[in-house]
Design a protein around this motif. Sequence first.
Motif, PDB file in Angstrom:
ATOM      1  N   ASN A 151       0.827  -1.207   0.000  1.00 19.86           N
ATOM      2  CA  ASN A 151       0.000   0.000   0.000  1.00 19.86           C
ATOM      3  C   ASN A 151       0.863   1.261   0.000  1.00 19.86           C
ATOM      4  OD1 ASN A 151      -2.441  -1.439   0.029  1.00 19.86           O
ATOM      5  ND2 ASN A 151      -2.416  -1.599   2.269  1.00 19.86           N
ATOM      6  N   GLU A 152       2.032   1.182   0.629  1.00 21.93           N
ATOM      7  CA  GLU A 152       2.930   2.337   0.650  1.00 21.93           C
ATOM      8  C   GLU A 152       3.432   2.640  -0.760  1.00 21.93           C
ATOM      9  OE1 GLU A 152       6.518   4.535   0.485  1.00 21.93           O
ATOM     10  OE2 GLU A 152       6.488   2.359   0.180  1.00 21.93           O
ATOM     11  N   GLN A 153       3.747   1.604  -1.532  1.00 19.12           N
ATOM     12  CA  GLN A 153       4.174   1.822  -2.909  1.00 19.12           C
ATOM     13  C   GLN A 153       3.025   2.346  -3.763  1.00 19.12           C
ATOM     14  OE1 GLN A 153       5.592  -2.170  -3.642  1.00 19.12           O
ATOM     15  NE2 GLN A 153       7.744  -1.571  -3.355  1.00 19.12           N
ATOM     16  N   ALA A 154       1.830   1.819  -3.541  1.00 20.33           N
ATOM     17  CA  ALA A 154       0.678   2.256  -4.320  1.00 20.33           C
ATOM     18  C   ALA A 154       0.268   3.683  -3.994  1.00 20.33           C
ATOM     19  CB  ALA A 154      -0.494   1.312  -4.091  1.00 20.33           C
ATOM     20  N   SER A 155       0.666   4.182  -2.822  1.00 24.04           N
ATOM     21  CA  SER A 155       0.302   5.548  -2.450  1.00 24.04           C
ATOM     22  C   SER A 155       1.004   6.587  -3.327  1.00 24.04           C
ATOM     23  CB  SER A 155       0.644   5.800  -0.976  1.00 24.04           C
ATOM     24  OG  SER A 155       2.052   5.707  -0.763  1.00 24.04           O
ATOM     25  N   ARG A 156       2.000   6.196  -4.084  1.00 28.69           N
ATOM     26  CA  ARG A 156       2.690   7.130  -4.974  1.00 28.69           C
ATOM     27  C   ARG A 156       1.899   7.388  -6.245  1.00 28.69           C
ATOM     28  NH1 ARG A 156       8.536   3.968  -4.594  1.00 28.69           N
ATOM     29  NH2 ARG A 156       8.564   3.813  -2.304  1.00 28.69           N
ATOM     30  N   ILE A 157       0.877   6.591  -6.489  1.00 27.18           N
ATOM     31  CA  ILE A 157       0.059   6.761  -7.691  1.00 27.18           C
ATOM     32  C   ILE A 157      -0.916   7.904  -7.448  1.00 27.18           C
ATOM     33  CG2 ILE A 157      -1.562   5.643  -9.253  1.00 27.18           C
ATOM     34  CD1 ILE A 157      -0.385   2.952  -8.342  1.00 27.18           C
ATOM     35  N   GLY A 167      -3.352   7.859 -16.626  1.00 26.59           N
ATOM     36  CA  GLY A 167      -2.863   7.401 -15.340  1.00 26.59           C
ATOM     37  C   GLY A 167      -1.378   7.648 -15.138  1.00 26.59           C
ATOM     38  N   THR A 168      -0.946   7.501 -13.897  1.00 28.33           N
ATOM     39  CA  THR A 168       0.469   7.636 -13.558  1.00 28.33           C
ATOM     40  C   THR A 168       1.291   6.582 -14.292  1.00 28.33           C
ATOM     41  OG1 THR A 168      -0.172   8.409 -11.358  1.00 28.33           O
ATOM     42  CG2 THR A 168       2.119   7.701 -11.652  1.00 28.33           C
ATOM     43  N   ILE A 169       2.443   7.003 -14.812  1.00 24.40           N
ATOM     44  CA  ILE A 169       3.357   6.076 -15.471  1.00 24.40           C
ATOM     45  C   ILE A 169       4.338   5.558 -14.427  1.00 24.40           C
ATOM     46  CG2 ILE A 169       4.984   5.744 -17.348  1.00 24.40           C
ATOM     47  CD1 ILE A 169       2.156   6.440 -18.237  1.00 24.40           C
ATOM     48  N   LEU A 170       4.291   4.250 -14.201  1.00 27.24           N
ATOM     49  CA  LEU A 170       5.147   3.623 -13.191  1.00 27.24           C
ATOM     50  C   LEU A 170       6.198   2.737 -13.851  1.00 27.24           C
ATOM     51  CD1 LEU A 170       2.816   2.392 -10.290  1.00 27.24           C
ATOM     52  CD2 LEU A 170       4.182   4.478 -10.413  1.00 27.24           C
ATOM     53  N   SER A 171       7.372   2.715 -13.228  1.00 28.18           N
ATOM     54  CA  SER A 171       8.417   1.753 -13.578  1.00 28.18           C
ATOM     55  C   SER A 171       8.540   0.788 -12.405  1.00 28.18           C
ATOM     56  CB  SER A 171       9.747   2.466 -13.833  1.00 28.18           C
ATOM     57  OG  SER A 171      10.766   1.522 -14.130  1.00 28.18           O
ATOM     58  N   VAL A 196       8.046   6.416  -9.946  1.00 28.98           N
ATOM     59  CA  VAL A 196       7.116   7.197 -10.770  1.00 28.98           C
ATOM     60  C   VAL A 196       7.893   7.833 -11.914  1.00 28.98           C
ATOM     61  CG1 VAL A 196       5.529   9.149 -10.809  1.00 28.98           C
ATOM     62  CG2 VAL A 196       5.588   7.632  -8.823  1.00 28.98           C
ATOM     63  N   SER A 197       7.554   7.442 -13.138  1.00 26.89           N
ATOM     64  CA  SER A 197       8.213   8.014 -14.320  1.00 26.89           C
ATOM     65  C   SER A 197       7.527   9.283 -14.796  1.00 26.89           C
ATOM     66  CB  SER A 197       8.259   6.990 -15.450  1.00 26.89           C
ATOM     67  OG  SER A 197       8.974   5.835 -15.065  1.00 26.89           O
TER      68      SER A 197
END
Length: 237
Positions: A151-157, A167-171, A196-197
């Motif tokens: 959930n902590e990683q997903a909070s960056r979206i 949507g947010t571009i993630l690497s 986050v790219s």
Amino acid sequence: MSGRMMRLVFALVLVLAFACAPAAWAVEGDGGQAGADAAAPAEGAANSERAVSGETAEGAGEGAGEAGQASEVDPTNAVDPQLLPDSSFIYDTSIVDLAHADSYFDNQTVRVTGEVVGDRRATIGDGENCWITLTEPTFGENSTVEVYMSNEQASRIDTYGAYGRVGTILSVQGTFHLVCPEHEGESDVHAESVTVSARGHAVESDFDSQSFLPGIACVGVGVLMMVILGILRERGR
């Protein structure tokens, strides 16, 4: 000339000869000394040149010896035949490849980049992790991959892609499972690091009146056909 006069002249010649002899010897001696003095610097220069040449040759010999020592193989720098191969490198791949992956990618560390779409989905019985969907549009189809992350990683979206939103571009870097034993055999990526790219953003669509023209024309043709059909029915009665 009388004999007395001749003896006088001869005596005078002898006196002059003895008088001039020391000067001649002195001039000759000076010339010899000058030659010796001139030869001495030349000999010294030659000796110096030979000394410099000797030092240069000696230095070149020492340099060649050092180069030879440097080119020798370090006995500690050897290949250990008992060392096992390291297969922990990362595959930079695409979501399209993972969507059509075979067993070659199974349990490999991969890194993919894509747009977050849909919604964040919670995991039953796991309040610390969630699911997201990454997509990569290509060749007219949207290839997707499911990513299991904290959930902590997903909070960056900041934005989930949908109509009117990018949507947010993630690497995402993590382990790809072709048939995940933890999640009912689904194909997924267990994220280890998320970057986050690019941030997501809304897409404003401009109103284009010309896009309605085909629809208006079809409606007009339909109304005209109904009128003609009604007239034909009235005449047939």
